[in-house]
Structures are given as structure tokens and as C-alpha cells.
Motif scaffolding. Structure first.
Motif, PDB file in Angstrom:
ATOM      1  N   ASP A 188       0.836  -1.196   0.000  1.00 51.68           N
ATOM      2  CA  ASP A 188       0.000   0.000   0.000  1.00 51.68           C
ATOM      3  C   ASP A 188       0.868   1.241   0.000  1.00 51.68           C
ATOM      4  OD1 ASP A 188      -3.130   0.212   0.692  1.00 51.68           O
ATOM      5  OD2 ASP A 188      -2.091   1.979   1.456  1.00 51.68           O
ATOM      6  N   ASN A 189       0.253   2.361  -0.325  1.00 49.28           N
ATOM      7  CA  ASN A 189       0.997   3.620  -0.366  1.00 49.28           C
ATOM      8  C   ASN A 189       0.804   4.436   0.906  1.00 49.28           C
ATOM      9  OD1 ASN A 189       2.758   5.364  -1.667  1.00 49.28           O
ATOM     10  ND2 ASN A 189       1.089   6.641  -2.435  1.00 49.28           N
ATOM     11  N   ILE A 190       0.415   3.773   1.986  1.00 51.19           N
ATOM     12  CA  ILE A 190       0.128   4.472   3.239  1.00 51.19           C
ATOM     13  C   ILE A 190       1.424   4.978   3.876  1.00 51.19           C
ATOM     14  CG2 ILE A 190       0.240   2.441   4.754  1.00 51.19           C
ATOM     15  CD1 ILE A 190      -2.370   3.555   6.075  1.00 51.19           C
ATOM     16  N   GLN A 191       1.387   6.214   4.365  1.00 51.08           N
ATOM     17  CA  GLN A 191       2.558   6.780   5.045  1.00 51.08           C
ATOM     18  C   GLN A 191       2.487   6.411   6.523  1.00 51.08           C
ATOM     19  OE1 GLN A 191       3.119  11.021   4.582  1.00 51.08           O
ATOM     20  NE2 GLN A 191       5.072  11.002   5.653  1.00 51.08           N
ATOM     21  N   ILE A 192       3.611   5.944   7.081  1.00 54.40           N
ATOM     22  CA  ILE A 192       3.639   5.507   8.478  1.00 54.40           C
ATOM     23  C   ILE A 192       4.627   6.345   9.286  1.00 54.40           C
ATOM     24  CG2 ILE A 192       4.067   3.582  10.056  1.00 54.40           C
ATOM     25  CD1 ILE A 192       3.375   1.663   7.802  1.00 54.40           C
ATOM     26  N   HIS A 193       4.121   6.922  10.378  1.00 56.80           N
ATOM     27  CA  HIS A 193       4.965   7.569  11.378  1.00 56.80           C
ATOM     28  C   HIS A 193       4.929   6.711  12.637  1.00 56.80           C
ATOM     29  CE1 HIS A 193       4.941  12.014   9.811  1.00 56.80           C
ATOM     30  NE2 HIS A 193       5.152  11.143   8.849  1.00 56.80           N
ATOM     31  N   SER A 194       6.061   6.569  13.303  1.00 56.45           N
ATOM     32  CA  SER A 194       6.075   5.812  14.560  1.00 56.45           C
ATOM     33  C   SER A 194       6.269   6.757  15.734  1.00 56.45           C
ATOM     34  CB  SER A 194       7.188   4.766  14.551  1.00 56.45           C
ATOM     35  OG  SER A 194       8.436   5.373  14.748  1.00 56.45           O
ATOM     36  N   ARG A 195       5.649   6.402  16.848  1.00 55.96           N
ATOM     37  CA  ARG A 195       5.802   7.180  18.086  1.00 55.96           C
ATOM     38  C   ARG A 195       6.244   6.230  19.193  1.00 55.96           C
ATOM     39  NH1 ARG A 195       0.235   6.381  17.546  1.00 55.96           N
ATOM     40  NH2 ARG A 195      -0.650   5.170  19.264  1.00 55.96           N
ATOM     41  N   SER A 196       6.495   6.798  20.371  1.00 53.74           N
ATOM     42  CA  SER A 196       6.815   6.018  21.578  1.00 53.74           C
ATOM     43  C   SER A 196       8.111   5.233  21.471  1.00 53.74           C
ATOM     44  CB  SER A 196       5.656   5.051  21.934  1.00 53.74           C
ATOM     45  OG  SER A 196       4.450   5.753  22.095  1.00 53.74           O
ATOM     46  N   ALA A 197       9.100   5.787  20.757  1.00 56.24           N
ATOM     47  CA  ALA A 197      10.406   5.120  20.682  1.00 56.24           C
ATOM     48  C   ALA A 197      11.022   4.944  22.062  1.00 56.24           C
ATOM     49  CB  ALA A 197      11.360   5.912  19.785  1.00 56.24           C
ATOM     50  N   PHE A 198      10.711   5.880  22.972  1.00 56.16           N
ATOM     51  CA  PHE A 198      11.277   5.827  24.329  1.00 56.16           C
ATOM     52  C   PHE A 198      10.235   5.405  25.371  1.00 56.16           C
ATOM     53  CE2 PHE A 198      13.509   9.522  22.208  1.00 56.16           C
ATOM     54  CZ  PHE A 198      14.635   8.798  21.854  1.00 56.16           C
ATOM     55  N   ILE A 199       8.994   5.167  24.939  1.00 55.32           N
ATOM     56  CA  ILE A 199       7.876   4.820  25.838  1.00 55.32           C
ATOM     57  C   ILE A 199       7.816   5.774  27.038  1.00 55.32           C
ATOM     58  CG2 ILE A 199       6.616   2.949  26.971  1.00 55.32           C
ATOM     59  CD1 ILE A 199       8.043   0.977  25.317  1.00 55.32           C
ATOM     60  N   GLN A 200       7.625   7.045  26.713  1.00 60.69           N
ATOM     61  CA  GLN A 200       7.533   8.112  27.723  1.00 60.69           C
ATOM     62  C   GLN A 200       8.748   8.157  28.653  1.00 60.69           C
ATOM     63  OE1 GLN A 200       3.822   8.670  29.793  1.00 60.69           O
ATOM     64  NE2 GLN A 200       2.601   8.386  27.949  1.00 60.69           N
ATOM     65  N   GLY A 201       9.886   7.686  28.164  1.00 63.03           N
ATOM     66  CA  GLY A 201      11.115   7.754  28.952  1.00 63.03           C
ATOM     67  C   GLY A 201      11.462   6.468  29.675  1.00 63.03           C
ATOM     68  N   LEU A 202      10.587   5.456  29.623  1.00 66.87           N
ATOM     69  CA  LEU A 202      10.842   4.198  30.339  1.00 66.87           C
ATOM     70  C   LEU A 202      12.149   3.543  29.893  1.00 66.87           C
ATOM     71  CD1 LEU A 202       9.844   1.948  32.283  1.00 66.87           C
ATOM     72  CD2 LEU A 202       8.672   0.918  30.315  1.00 66.87           C
ATOM     73  N   ILE A 203      12.415   3.538  28.579  1.00 70.93           N
ATOM     74  CA  ILE A 203      13.614   2.882  28.045  1.00 70.93           C
ATOM     75  C   ILE A 203      14.892   3.537  28.569  1.00 70.93           C
ATOM     76  CG2 ILE A 203      14.932   2.628  25.872  1.00 70.93           C
ATOM     77  CD1 ILE A 203      12.313   1.868  24.503  1.00 70.93           C
ATOM     78  N   LEU A 204      14.801   4.814  28.938  1.00 73.30           N
ATOM     79  CA  LEU A 204      15.999   5.557  29.346  1.00 73.30           C
ATOM     80  C   LEU A 204      16.211   5.566  30.853  1.00 73.30           C
ATOM     81  CD1 LEU A 204      15.441   8.630  26.975  1.00 73.30           C
ATOM     82  CD2 LEU A 204      16.547   6.447  26.461  1.00 73.30           C
ATOM     83  N   MET A 205      15.302   4.963  31.606  1.00 66.91           N
ATOM     84  CA  MET A 205      15.370   5.034  33.070  1.00 66.91           C
ATOM     85  C   MET A 205      16.361   4.055  33.668  1.00 66.91           C
ATOM     86  SD  MET A 205      11.481   5.415  34.418  1.00 66.91           S
ATOM     87  CE  MET A 205      10.795   7.041  34.607  1.00 66.91           C
ATOM     88  N   GLY A 206      16.891   4.440  34.841  1.00 69.96           N
ATOM     89  CA  GLY A 206      17.617   3.494  35.671  1.00 69.96           C
ATOM     90  C   GLY A 206      16.600   2.624  36.385  1.00 69.96           C
ATOM     91  N   GLU A 207      16.996   1.422  36.758  1.00 63.90           N
ATOM     92  CA  GLU A 207      16.056   0.489  37.406  1.00 63.90           C
ATOM     93  C   GLU A 207      15.413   1.117  38.645  1.00 63.90           C
ATOM     94  OE1 GLU A 207      16.071  -4.162  38.945  1.00 63.90           O
ATOM     95  OE2 GLU A 207      17.953  -3.167  38.437  1.00 63.90           O
ATOM     96  N   GLU A 208      16.204   1.889  39.377  1.00 65.08           N
ATOM     97  CA  GLU A 208      15.694   2.504  40.613  1.00 65.08           C
ATOM     98  C   GLU A 208      14.707   3.641  40.342  1.00 65.08           C
ATOM     99  OE1 GLU A 208      18.845   4.972  39.047  1.00 65.08           O
ATOM    100  OE2 GLU A 208      18.710   2.811  39.367  1.00 65.08           O
ATOM    101  N   GLU A 209      14.672   4.157  39.120  1.00 62.22           N
ATOM    102  CA  GLU A 209      13.768   5.255  38.767  1.00 62.22           C
ATOM    103  C   GLU A 209      12.388   4.788  38.339  1.00 62.22           C
ATOM    104  OE1 GLU A 209      15.997   8.780  36.635  1.00 62.22           O
ATOM    105  OE2 GLU A 209      16.662   6.879  35.758  1.00 62.22           O
ATOM    106  N   VAL A 210      12.261   3.500  38.010  1.00 61.65           N
ATOM    107  CA  VAL A 210      10.985   2.974  37.509  1.00 61.65           C
ATOM    108  C   VAL A 210       9.940   3.061  38.624  1.00 61.65           C
ATOM    109  CG1 VAL A 210       9.799   0.934  36.612  1.00 61.65           C
ATOM    110  CG2 VAL A 210      12.146   1.439  35.892  1.00 61.65           C
ATOM    111  N   PRO A 211       8.791   3.697  38.352  1.00 58.49           N
ATOM    112  CA  PRO A 211       7.774   3.840  39.402  1.00 58.49           C
ATOM    113  C   PRO A 211       7.183   2.507  39.825  1.00 58.49           C
ATOM    114  CG  PRO A 211       6.942   4.652  37.286  1.00 58.49           C
ATOM    115  CD  PRO A 211       8.395   4.348  37.093  1.00 58.49           C
ATOM    116  N   SER A 212       6.616   2.471  41.020  1.00 61.02           N
ATOM    117  CA  SER A 212       6.127   1.215  41.594  1.00 61.02           C
ATOM    118  C   SER A 212       5.033   0.571  40.745  1.00 61.02           C
ATOM    119  CB  SER A 212       5.612   1.448  43.021  1.00 61.02           C
ATOM    120  OG  SER A 212       4.625   2.467  43.014  1.00 61.02           O
TER     121      SER A 212
END
Length: 300
Positions: A188-212
Motif C-alpha cells: 500500500d501507499n500508506i505513510q507511516i509515522h512511529s511514536r513512543s520510541a522511548f515509551i515516555q522515557g521508560l527505556i531511558l530510566m535506571g532500574e531505581e527510577e521505575v515507578p512502583s
């Protein structure tokens, strides 16, 4: 050669956003970031009627006329759930009013793309037909849907009158690829944009920063941290490069809350990581549960 381009998302400019509830920058700061982005190779801006004051901020930027409107690609979205409980005969009036409100806030007379923000609306023939009337009216150039699930994405691809799709895709969230969405989109000729590469910052967090409320994400965050250390990579570079290697995606939508972060992301985006390294790391995150990778399912 980089085929995927960056698109600056503006949800952070209109409301407190992100896993840590980062404070939105002031209008002047946000306009400065839009100025910097558009002077440094980013011509696509993503916003939405539901993003607080984000459309007003983009409008303040456009009013400065530091770059010609026809050099920009502006995307906005129809406010979620507005057609729930509405009779079909009223769809056009409500959709047109919402779009005119968006255009007024932006200070422009057209959008390059207008998306449905309620992905379930993609299954309604009447809503899709009404969305296309906005295009016939000359108010938008392309129409589409912001989706969350593979079934919604496949419905977009199936519809000949949907030209644009925004979907979640990241090294933690490989659902679209596993479901064959990108393969189906090749026809198809549909244009695709992707979002959430970082999942609101979750991918970049230290383990201790992840909320409960996301405690079960801690071992996953720890694993990506260790893998990046082992390969000498930054997590930002890995997250961006994972998206860049998907040839069906034209733009990676990303958000920032400071000019320093914007400059760093633009710089890092230029760096390439070998495809086999990305594949080796990505294998470790193929089966992450939806309630970790989909912020809409987070039980805060």
C-alpha cells in the motif's frame, strides 16, 4: 543514508507529560525549540487538539514566520471520543467544528495531515467517509488514524481512503512487526509515522527510577542498560536506531522538554548502529507484555 526522518511531537509543549510527569516548558521556550528544530532539518510537526495548549504553542511559532508554511508538514488530530453517542447525521458538523478550532489555534488554513485520535473509529465506514470530506473541503491534504493495536493498523492499510497512520513502535514494543503490519503496508501507499520510541522515557530510566506501578518493567530496564553497556551504546541511540532500520516508517515522532535534549536527540539521530547489533539486542525484548509497553494500560 538515513531514510527515516524526525518529526517533533508537541504533547510536552501543551501539558505535563511523561512517566515522571515532566513539567511543560513555557511558551517562549517551546517556540525556541520549534525554531531550532525547523532550522536544523526537522520540517514535520505533530500536535493534537487534545494536547492541552500544544496547538496554541505551534500557532505562536507559525505566527513568527521564521520558516515558510509550505516548507512545513503539520499534523493534528481530531479530539478523542467526540463522536461517541452522536447520530451519523451530526458527524460532519462536529468533525468540521473541531478541525476549524484546530486551524484557528494554529493560525493556518490547512493541515498537511489530519488523524483520528480514537483508533476504534477506523472501523466505522461513516466516520472515515466524514473524515475524507475534510479533505474534499480543502482543509487537509491527507487523512489518517493514530492507532494503538495491530488490528487497527491493519484496518488502516485495508482502507483505500486512509493515507496516513501513526503507530507505536520501539525496541520494547515490537507488536506491529510481529503481527506483520509492516509487511502488509508494503502493498500500500500508506505513510507511516512511529511514536513512543522511548515509551515516555521508560527505556531511558535506571532500574531505581521505575515507578512502583511499573515494577515488573524493572528487570527489562536493567537488561537494556546492561546490553547497552556491553556494546558501548547509549540507550537513546539504540532506541532511535531500532526505529530507523524499519524501512516502512517515514518519520520517528519524538518529544522533548528542553532545548538541550532536542540538540542531543538531533545529534544522536545521525549516528548509525550496525543492523546485526540492533537485531541481537532486539531479540531480547520480543515478547514484552502490552501493559508494560502501552502507557494507556498503566495502572498508576
Amino acid at each position: 543514508m538515513i531514510l527515516v526522518e524526525l518529526c517533533l511531537g508537541t504533547v510536552q509543549f501543551g501539558m505535563n507529560y511523561g512517566i515522571k510527569g515532566q513539567k511543560q516548558p513555557g511558551v517562549e521556550q517551546a517556540v525556541e525549540m520549534l525554531d531550532y528544530a525547523t532550522q536544523n532539518g526537522i520540517s514535520t510537526i505533530d500536535t493534537a487538539n487534545a494536547y492541552g495548549t500544544a496547538e496554541d504553542v505551534v500557532g505562536a511559532f507559525l505566527a513568527k514566520k521564521t520558516i515558510a508554511r509550505d516548507k512545513l508538514f503539520i499534523i493534528s488530530k481530531f479530539r478523542p471520543n467526540l463522536l461517541d453517542g452522536v447520530v451519523t447525521d451530526d458527524y460532519y458538523r462536529i468533525m468540521r467544528e473541531n478541525l476549524e478550532n484546530t486551524l484557528s489555534r494554529l493560525g493556518t488554513d490547512y493541515l498537511d495531515s489530519y488523524l483520528l485520535h480514537s483508533a476504534r473509529y477506523v472501523f466505522s465506514d461513516e466516520i472515515i467517509s466524514t473524515l475524507n470530506r475534510m479533505k474534499q473541503d480543502g482543509l487537509v491534504k491527507r487523512v489518517g488514524v493514530s492507532v494503538y493495536e495491530p488490528e487497527e493498523a491493519k484496518k488502516c492499510i485495508e482502507r483505500p481512503n486512509v493515507e496516513f497512520m501513526q503507530l507505536p513502535y520501539s525496541i520494547f514494543d515490537q507488536r506491529m512487526e510481529k503481527a506483520g503490519v509492516f509487511k502488509e503496508a508494503e502493498r500500500d501507499n500508506i505513510q507511516i509515522h512511529s511514536r513512543s520510541a522511548f515509551i515516555q522515557g521508560l527505556i531511558l530510566m535506571g532500574e531505581e527510577e521505575v515507578p512502583s506501578f511499573l515494577a515488573k518493567a524493572k528487570p527489562i530496564v536493567n537488561k537494556i542498560s546492561l546490553l547497552c553497556q556491553r556494546h558501548g551504546l547509549s540507550r537513546i541511540a539504540l532506541a532511535m536506531n531500532y526505529v530507523k532500520q524499519q524501512s516502512r516508517i517515514s518519520h520517528l515522532v519524538f518529544g522533548v522538554d528542553s532545548i538541550e535534549q532536542l540538540k542531543e536527540d538531533i545529534r544522536i539521530f545521525q549516528d548509525d548502529i550496525p543492523a546485526d547489533t540492533i537485531d541481537d539486542i532486539a531479540k531480547e525484548f520480543r515478547d514484552i507484555e502490552a501493559d508494560i509497553v502501552m502507557p494507556s494500560l498503566w495502572k498508576k
